[in-house]
Design a protein around this motif. Structure first.
Motif, mmCIF file in Angstrom:
data_model
loop_
_atom_site.group_PDB
_atom_site.id
_atom_site.type_symbol
_atom_site.label_atom_id
_atom_site.label_comp_id
_atom_site.label_asym_id
_atom_site.label_seq_id
_atom_site.Cartn_x
_atom_site.Cartn_y
_atom_site.Cartn_z
ATOM 1 N N ARG A 209 42.127 33.114 34.036
ATOM 2 C CA ARG A 209 42.900 33.462 35.228
ATOM 3 C C ARG A 209 42.243 34.614 35.985
ATOM 4 N N ASP A 210 41.734 35.578 35.249
ATOM 5 C CA ASP A 210 41.193 36.756 35.907
ATOM 6 C C ASP A 210 40.161 37.437 35.017
ATOM 7 N N TRP A 211 39.071 37.883 35.619
ATOM 8 C CA TRP A 211 38.113 38.731 34.923
ATOM 9 C C TRP A 211 37.836 39.914 35.821
ATOM 10 N N ARG A 212 38.188 41.095 35.352
ATOM 11 C CA ARG A 212 37.814 42.312 36.075
ATOM 12 C C ARG A 212 36.829 43.030 35.168
ATOM 13 N N ALA A 213 35.596 43.117 35.628
ATOM 14 C CA ALA A 213 34.523 43.638 34.788
ATOM 15 C C ALA A 213 34.919 44.984 34.197
ATOM 16 N N ASN A 214 34.669 45.149 32.897
ATOM 17 C CA ASN A 214 34.962 46.399 32.189
ATOM 18 C C ASN A 214 36.421 46.805 32.290
ATOM 19 N N GLU A 215 37.309 45.856 32.485
ATOM 20 C CA GLU A 215 38.717 46.190 32.580
ATOM 21 C C GLU A 215 39.563 45.194 31.807
ATOM 22 N N VAL A 216 39.579 43.959 32.244
ATOM 23 C CA VAL A 216 40.458 43.005 31.575
ATOM 24 C C VAL A 216 39.975 41.573 31.783
#
Lengths: 529, 339
Positions: A209-216
């Motif tokens: 659904r979502d990839w936020r680099a270095n976050e989640v």
């Protein structure tokens, strides 16, 4: 520092914060604390890093899979069955019918052929896994093609061992992508590459659904998945680089799993009632190697002596406790033909004898390039101490990962310590790198580990090439056993440990399994109480 | 009118020179470090052909001057390239990460100012007393204790042991996705969208790292306040005011502090700028997805587009804040206004 604490607590009180109740993780969601700063792409044709491979393993289906409890058992995933032509060069795959992608598009042989062709045409790092079969950008459309809605053929230049072919098709690069969706997102003939780097086009149990680099990274249940639906609606990976913070979050119930704890932290949490420890031996080896360009290290007796100047057991009990087990062959345990002999142990007298025989009764001075990260740096220091007992003075040259690697790849080191992970589950992957060096010149095209250490292997080259053409699995296993013994006795590699991956897991979590490779840590079966 | 445009012109000139200098330096350092950016992208096992192609794609085969020129030309049009690590345009990344840092540093500065100034004033009024000593020790600890260690200790105490505040990260996952980013600052966005639960959750996450940053700016602000106040309290006008029979509180808070406020503004603005660029370690300990951790990660991975972009933003902020402090200084102290 009582004053400080009083002050800090006073600050919080002054600000009137009693803090809202801290919620546990939601019942339908698995939350993991994990370090995933290595992810640079979500496109399976490009993914070549450990974390990215794990995400792909949970969200894409491949043609073939293997039993994570017994790697030698292969089974079809998207493929229903396969047949090999008489000349052994063409494999015809039948594709299961009625499967769908998360987008709702049907999954056909055309998608499978497109996925493999795309990987070769994009030519990112993992493309070599398919190139090995004589398949290039120029011939890929003839060599890999759909011959019906649910049938496609895979044609190679030589009759390679079928198990070798199939294991290569279990790797991330052989993930099946949604050709229709990608063509809709194509720009300038890029096969949807720019789009897929940050999006999803698969058919696995979860979708991204979502990839936020270095976050989640947020995975969500794929309602179109053809297999058993995952019990949990979501699986979330939170990027927490600090291992102490991971431990805190786990103990407070803010995450369900801590993935990167160090040996002391594992020891500390393993005593707790509500935390379980899950572990698995991985296909990654810790080793150090001796550059044969150095004339001292090139002497056979010196190579052997150094193998006796490592205290494998002591390192296993301290630095590598919970992180690795003693292993001295180039094939990790669990691979076809892997041998588990560990003939070398610390024997200073024997080593001294060998060094005297080589003409170095008083030892010598040498350097080792060491990446300043644990457990590598700790191992290097331990080796330094025991080498000194034999008279070898080893100087450590510290550096960061990319620095030491750049030097290693340029063959400018004396000794190098590092780790090596298998690219796929077939023994050829490691046999090729540890035992094959067809051209030892500085610009040789095949930059294997044997090449990096300038170790010519005329006889072994032939054996490595022969083994991938051997169709009898038992005979093939024997060939690899012989190669491992040869490399163990004469090679410039001191293989010490096989990595164990450890996760600390809340006892509310059921069926959390770590697989034998980095892309088989599967969350589809996980449920929570 | 002419004066103002001259000031704006001078500011723009200073901005341009600073930024070009900053970019050139970062660019050269980035190219000199012994890390191979190509290796960072293609991985350890790529074929020489793949390696060569990526090198060419990145333009690393061109002369350094030419690479820099191409970069500057693109940057002028607002194109900072794509980050290797996140696969996004750098500008888009900055728009996502910078508000997180801004929110943290702003709250930190507010905490540091609101507590630091009264502490400094009290210490000055009672110079040499026990209170003065305590303030000095607080300042000393703020300067000398590693923020990394203090952050972990604070987490242990307030999050793990007492459970007063929420743990690392910006939100509990249950609240994630409830607010649509507008300013990117969760406290403001959640209030604007009427999500009170999200606001409280975000506040309970930010309060610990912000207090920690606040503590560091407090150490600086209280020390400077003390010294400015001592200076003011020794002035003649203070004696005059006392002689006129004004209450001590009025003398201290209205007369002396008002004059000390002029240099204090610079101190606070500088401390704010320091927090903006120096929150890297705090962001690591608290898993705070801000510009500091973005910059560190990019540096470690030789992701030069991201490094240059983030450096530029920090540079612009720094120059901008200096201008703000300059303007405030003039506003508060008429004597510095040139005729």
């Amino acid at each position: 520092m009582p004053r400080l604490r009083e002050f800090l607590s006073a600050t919080v009180i002054v600000l009137g914060l009693s803090g809202p109740a801290i919620a546990d993780t939601p019942a339908d969601t698995l939350v993991q604390a994990w370090q995933f700063d290595d992810i640079i792409s979500l496109d399976p044709a490009e993914i070549f890093e450990l974390s990215g491979a794990e995400i792909a393993g949970n969200t894409y289906e491949r043609l073939i899979g293997y039993d994570i409890n017994d790697v030698s058992k292969l089974h079809g995933v998207v493929a229903e069955s396969w047949t090999v032509s008489e000349d052994g060069k063409t494999v015809t795959f039948k594709i299961r019918q009625g499967r769908k992608f998360a987008s709702g598009n049907p999954l056909t042989a055309n998608d499978v052929a497109y996925s493999l062709q795309r990987a070769v045409l994009l030519d990112k790092s993992p493309a070599f896994i398919i190139n090995q079969f004589g398949i290039t950008k120029d011939n890929v459309k003839d060599k890999i093609k759909a011959t019906g809605d649910y049938e496609f053929t895979f044609t190679m230049d030589k009759p390679y061992a079928i198990s070798f072919v199939l294991y290569c098709l279990t790797s991330t690069v052989a993930s099946v992508v949604d050709s229709k969706l990608l063509m809709e997102n194509e720009k300038n003939g890029d096969f949807g590459y720019e789009w897929l780097r940050t999006h999803y086009a698969g058919s696995g149990p979860f979708k991204i659904r979502d990839w936020r680099a270095n976050e989640v990274i947020v995975l969500e249940r794929n309602e179109n998945y053809a297999g058993d639906a995952p019990p949990l609606a979501r699986a979330i990976y939170r990027h927490i680089p600090e291992t102490a913070t991971q431990r805190l979050l786990l103990e407070k119930g803010d995450v369900d799993v801590a993935r990167n704890l160090g040996p002391e932290e594992i020891a500390a949490v393993s005593g707790k009632d509500n935390i379980d420890i899950v572990q698995a031996a991985k296909g990654t080896l810790y080793y150090f190697s001796l550059n044969q360009k150095n004339e001292m290290l090139a002497k056979p007796q010196v190579r052997e002596a150094i193998k006796y100047l490592v205290d494998y057991d002591a390192i296993a009990d301290t630095i590598m406790k919970n992180l690795g087990e003693k292993h001295q062959a180039f094939l990790p345990k669990g691979f076809l033909g892997a041998i588990n002999d560990t003939p070398y142990k610390l024997d200073v007298e024997k080593a001294k004898g060998l060094l005297a025989e080589a003409g170095y009764p008083d030892g010598f001075t040498i350097t080792m390039d060491v990446r300043q990260t644990q457990p590598i740096a700790g191992m290097a220091e331990a080796v330094q101490q025991t080498l000194a007992q034999g008279g070898i003075k080893m100087e450590i040259i510290p550096g960061d990962g990319k620095q030491t690697l750049t030097k290693y790849r340029a063959r400018q080191h004396d000794m190098y310590i590092g780790q090596w992970g298998a690219d796929y589950q077939d023994p050829h992957t490691n046999a090729q790198t540890f035992a094959s060096n067809p051209d030892n010149s500085d610009d040789g095209p095949s930059k294997t580990l044997a090449w990096r250490n300038a170790w010519p292997t005329p006889e072994l080259n032939k054996q490595v090439d022969a083994a991938i053409l051997e169709s009898d699995t038992d005979k093939r296993a024997q060939l690899y056993q012989a190669m491992q013994k040869e490399v163990m006795e004469t090679g410039p590699f001191i293989i010490m440990f096989q990595q164990i991956e450890v996760a600390a897991v809340s006892d509310k979590v059921n069926n959390f399994v770590l697989g034998p490779s980095f892309d088989t840590n599967i969350v589809a079966s996980v449920s929570k109480d | 009118m002419i004066r103002i445009s001259w000031r704006i012109l001078r500011f723009l000139l200073m901005l341009a020179i600073t930024l070009v200098g900053l970019l050139a330096m970062t660019f050269v350092i980035g190219r000199l470090v012994p890390i191979d950016p190509v290796l960072a992208i293609v991985g350890d096992r790529a074929s020489p052909q793949v390696y060569a192609r990526v090198r060419e794609e990145l333009g690393l085969d061109l002369p350094l001057i030419q690479q820099f020129w191409i970069y500057c030309k693109q940057a002028v049009t607002g194109d900072f390239g794509r980050s290797v690590l996140t696969s996004n345009p750098v500008l888009q990344d900055i728009a996502r990460y910078f508000p997180a840092t801004l929110e943290l540093a702003t709250l930190g500065t507010i905490i540091g100012t609101v507590i630091g100034i009264p502490l400094g004033v009290f210490a000055a009024v009672r110079a040499g007393s026990l209170l003065d000593q305590i303030v000095r020790v607080i300042g000393l600890v703020g300067y000398s204790v590693p923020i990394f260690w203090l952050g972990l200790m604070a987490l242990l105490l307030f999050y793990a042991k007492l459970g007063w505040v929420a743990g690392p990260g910006r939100l509990d996952i249950a609240y994630d996705y409830l607010v649509t980013p507008v300013t990117g600052m969760l406290l403001i966005d959640s209030l604007m969208q009427g999500q009170i639960d999200v606001f409280w959750n975000a506040l309970s996450h930010i309060i610990l790292p912000a207090s920690l940053l606040g503590y560091f700016s407090l150490a600086y602000i209280s020390r400077m306040t003390r010294s400015f106040m001592l200076n003011e309290l020794a002035q003649e006008y203070v004696t005059t005011a006392r002689v006129k029979g004004l209450s001590e509180a009025r003398v201290v808070w209205f007369h002396a502090l008002r004059n000390a406020a002029v240099p204090l503004v610079t101190v606070i603005v500088l401390s704010y700028a320091n927090l903006l660029e120096g929150s890297v370690l705090t962001e690591t300990v608290f898993a705070w997805p801000g510009l500091g951790s973005y910059l560190t990660n990019s540096l470690q991975n030789a992701d030069m587009n991201a490094v240059l972009g983030a450096t530029l933003v920090i540079g612009v902020t720094f120059v901008g804040l200096n201008l703000v402090s300059d303007l405030l200084y003039r506003l508060l102290d008429p004597r510095t206004r040139t005729p």
